[in-house]
Each structure stands twice: as structure tokens, then as C-alpha cells.
Design a protein around this motif. Sequence first.
Motif, PDB file in Angstrom:
ATOM      1  N   LYS A  19      44.844  15.870   2.838  1.00 32.11           N
ATOM      2  CA  LYS A  19      43.040  15.692   3.083  1.00 32.11           C
ATOM      3  C   LYS A  19      42.478  15.391   1.485  1.00 32.11           C
ATOM      4  CE  LYS A  19      39.490  19.285   3.163  1.00 32.11           C
ATOM      5  NZ  LYS A  19      39.103  20.976   3.435  1.00 32.11           N
ATOM      6  N   PRO A 106      36.839  13.351  12.810  1.00 29.38           N
ATOM      7  CA  PRO A 106      36.437  13.961  11.593  1.00 29.38           C
ATOM      8  C   PRO A 106      37.393  15.009  11.009  1.00 29.38           C
ATOM      9  CG  PRO A 106      34.934  13.944  13.337  1.00 29.38           C
ATOM     10  CD  PRO A 106      35.860  13.238  13.783  1.00 29.38           C
ATOM     11  N   SER A 107      38.460  15.394  11.900  1.00 28.55           N
ATOM     12  CA  SER A 107      39.455  16.359  11.661  1.00 28.55           C
ATOM     13  C   SER A 107      40.444  15.498  10.647  1.00 28.55           C
ATOM     14  CB  SER A 107      39.874  17.062  12.881  1.00 28.55           C
ATOM     15  OG  SER A 107      40.726  16.164  13.491  1.00 28.55           O
ATOM     16  N   TYR A 110      38.413  12.279   5.924  1.00 27.33           N
ATOM     17  CA  TYR A 110      37.408  13.036   4.661  1.00 27.33           C
ATOM     18  C   TYR A 110      37.036  12.203   3.690  1.00 27.33           C
ATOM     19  CZ  TYR A 110      39.707  17.184   7.024  1.00 27.33           C
ATOM     20  OH  TYR A 110      40.168  18.079   7.829  1.00 27.33           O
ATOM     21  N   PRO A 119      34.637  16.633   5.786  1.00 30.96           N
ATOM     22  CA  PRO A 119      34.905  15.817   6.896  1.00 30.96           C
ATOM     23  C   PRO A 119      34.096  14.676   7.134  1.00 30.96           C
ATOM     24  CG  PRO A 119      34.731  18.174   7.432  1.00 30.96           C
ATOM     25  CD  PRO A 119      34.257  18.003   6.261  1.00 30.96           C
TER      26      PRO A 119
END
Length: 439
Positions: A19, A106-107, A110, A119
Motif C-alpha cells: 500500500k 480504490p482498494s 493509493y 485510497p
Amino acid sequence: MQESNRIEFKAVLNDKLEKEIVAFLNNHEGGVLYIGVKDDGHPIKTLDMDSVQLKIADRIKNNILPSPLGLFDVTTEEIDGILVTKIIVSSGLEKPYYIKNKGMSPSGCYMRLGTSTQPMSTALIDELYARRIHTTLRNIPAPRQDLSFAQLKIYYQERGLELNKKFASSLELLTPDGKYNYIAYLLADENGVSIKVAKYAGTDKVDLIENEEYGYCSLIKATNHVLEKMKIENITKAKVTSAKRIEKNLIEPVPLREALINAVVHNDFSREIPPVFEIFSNRMEITSYGGLISGQSKKDFFSCSSMPRNRELMRVFKDVGLVEQLGSGMSRILKFYDKNIFEISEHYIKVIFPFSSSNDEKNIANGDINGDISGDINGDEKRILLLLQKEPGITAKRISDETGFSTRKISRIIKNLREKKRIVRVGSARQGYWQIDKK
């Protein structure tokens, strides 16, 4: 040091690694992620750091799309006497980057907002994807397909690395339909790319006295030939005073090398125009074509963050030791020269190195450059100490290139300096650096 838009701390390696890396790849300046540093900036000792770093590199390579190879560097840094893991991430050209098993959503996508990772909205994802650059060298077929790579394999072998039968795929030398791409063409034993080095008698282009071409071979080989040529041209000026003999290159060797390699790696070869190197009676000029990368400002360019135009080339140049660490080239140049040596236009970037003046020699004579590291050391030892001071992470090969000393002589001098307690090694032999005691 504290967290910012470009710096993130993590006490331990956890499931949020991908992420954070994705957010920095999507950030227009890239960023740096520290593993082993608490939120307040205090370091934590990491057990089995080599194993942790291997896991990090493996997760980044396999869990993020588009491929981030050539856009990240896993190294170490000492904070308050403790070694921590430092992940340097360049801004990528193929935004949006996303976590592979989450998809371009969006998941999975980032971005950095201040000191946090958030996100992306669906609208921003769509906008970035619409602007994504598809005309990278990786997707352009090579003008010819009968390519061989004996020279490239030798350069890898010299670094203790082997290229297996699948090297074309692992180094991303193939187009999506399996043909050799333009990166492969540049790195092949034979191609039609030539780098020009011109020398003039005066300060203009009227009287051309030398015009050399280095190329039609692997870009790695051609770059090394140009490095050697410029090293010869960067002759040492000597001045004898009552106290000592002062030697000074026309141009500081480290910035010259960095600018030369940057010009090759970041050149827009899709225009089929290679970089050009010109030597005048009072300066050297290095010109690479393509201008700033789309979305990159002059502030970004000088911020010492990395945004490679040709990440596949950057990766190979780093593998063979021509590039040491992402984003380090600009900082090494600006350590010695002002930003005004750069001339930036829409179509090219030029670096103009003026030759050193008598004022520079006076500064050396007065001890104003590089500090006082004299004492119980001889001239050869002092020469290496100066290099270690300028570039703590310099390799033995680079020292040999700068001094002309054999690796055996360098090892002996390093051993003597350690015994005299003038230097100490911090970190591993491969990824550490030299710390100098100037007392």
C-alpha cells in the motif's frame, strides 16, 4: 527527520508494505519508506535484516502492477547508531500503480496526502489511466530481431550475476507480443545507436578538432567508453606551492560521471537521438534529449527524487554498477555545483560544467575544500579519504576509476586507514558505507 509527503516510517514490516509503495509510485516525487523506525523517528534494531530486505524486494516485484522493477531500491541507513532498512521509491510513468490482487480500484490504488496514505477515487484512477504513457521503449519493437547479448552477459558476470535463458523476459526486453523491444536493441551487441563526443579548439563550435563516436554496441559498453574518454579529457591541473603540490581536475569527477550517466539513462531514445557530449576550451557540455518528463516540474527535477524516463535501462545500469542508488545522482552534482549549470528546455536538458579556475586552486591550498583530514597519512591515503568523504558509499571499482589505483592497492590503503582508525565501515560490505573520523 520526520514523516512528510515523501517520508514514511514503519516500526516493523507488515501487510501495509504494498500500500505504501503504491502510494509513492503514484506520488509525483516518489518517496522513501523506512522499516525499523517508529513514528517519532526513533530506530528499532531489526533482527536478520538481510532476510527482511529480500522479503521486501520480493513482495514489491510480485505484488504490484504495472511492474515497478527499476523504480525502487532497498538499502540500509544508520540512524542514531542503528541500521534500518531504507526503501527508495521513484515516481512511475505508468500511473496508476496498484496492488495486484486488489486490481485497479480504490482498494488497490493509493496516493499520498500529507503524511498519510489514502485510497484513490475512481475518477482519479480513470484520469491517470487515460494519461498513462504507453509509448515506453519497452513497447516499441526493435528495428531488428537478430540480436545477441554477449557483452551484456559479461557485464553481469563481472558483478557476480548470471543471466539465464529467460533473461530477456526478466529484464523486460520483450514487447507484449514477445518480440525484442527497443531496450533490447540498445543493450544488444550490435545496434545503430552512436554517442558522439566532439572537441573544439575554442569556446564556440567553429573549430572542430576531434569528433569521436562511441556506439553500435551495447549501450553499457558505449557508456563505459564515453566515461573513459571524459576521464582522459578531465585532465588534472597541478600547481606547486611552497608547502605542497596541489592537483585539481578541470571538473569535479563525481558530478561529471553522474551527469554523464544521467544523460544516457534519461535520454528519450524513442526520438532516435542519442545524448551528445561536447568539450570546449573553457567548459564541457552534456546534452540529453526529451526535456522534462510529462508531469515533472523543475522543482521536482532538482529535488533529488528520481523519476526515470527509462526505468528498464535504469534497472540494468544499476545491476552492472553504473548507477549506485536511485535519486543520488542529482544530490552529488548539486553538492559541488549550482543549479544554474543546467539549461532546461521543452526538448532537451543540457549540463554545462565550467572548467575550474585559479580561485578553486586557492581554496584547496587554504584547506577550504573537503575539510582537514591530514595527519599521519600519506598522499595516496589522503586521496582515497577525500573520495570517501565526498561519497561514503563509493565502491572499490569507482575508487579505481577515479585514482587509477589497482584494487589490490586500494584494499591495502583501506586496511591501513582502518588500522589508523581514520575510517570505520558502517553496514554490510555490499550495502554499507564508510564513516570518516576527521579528528
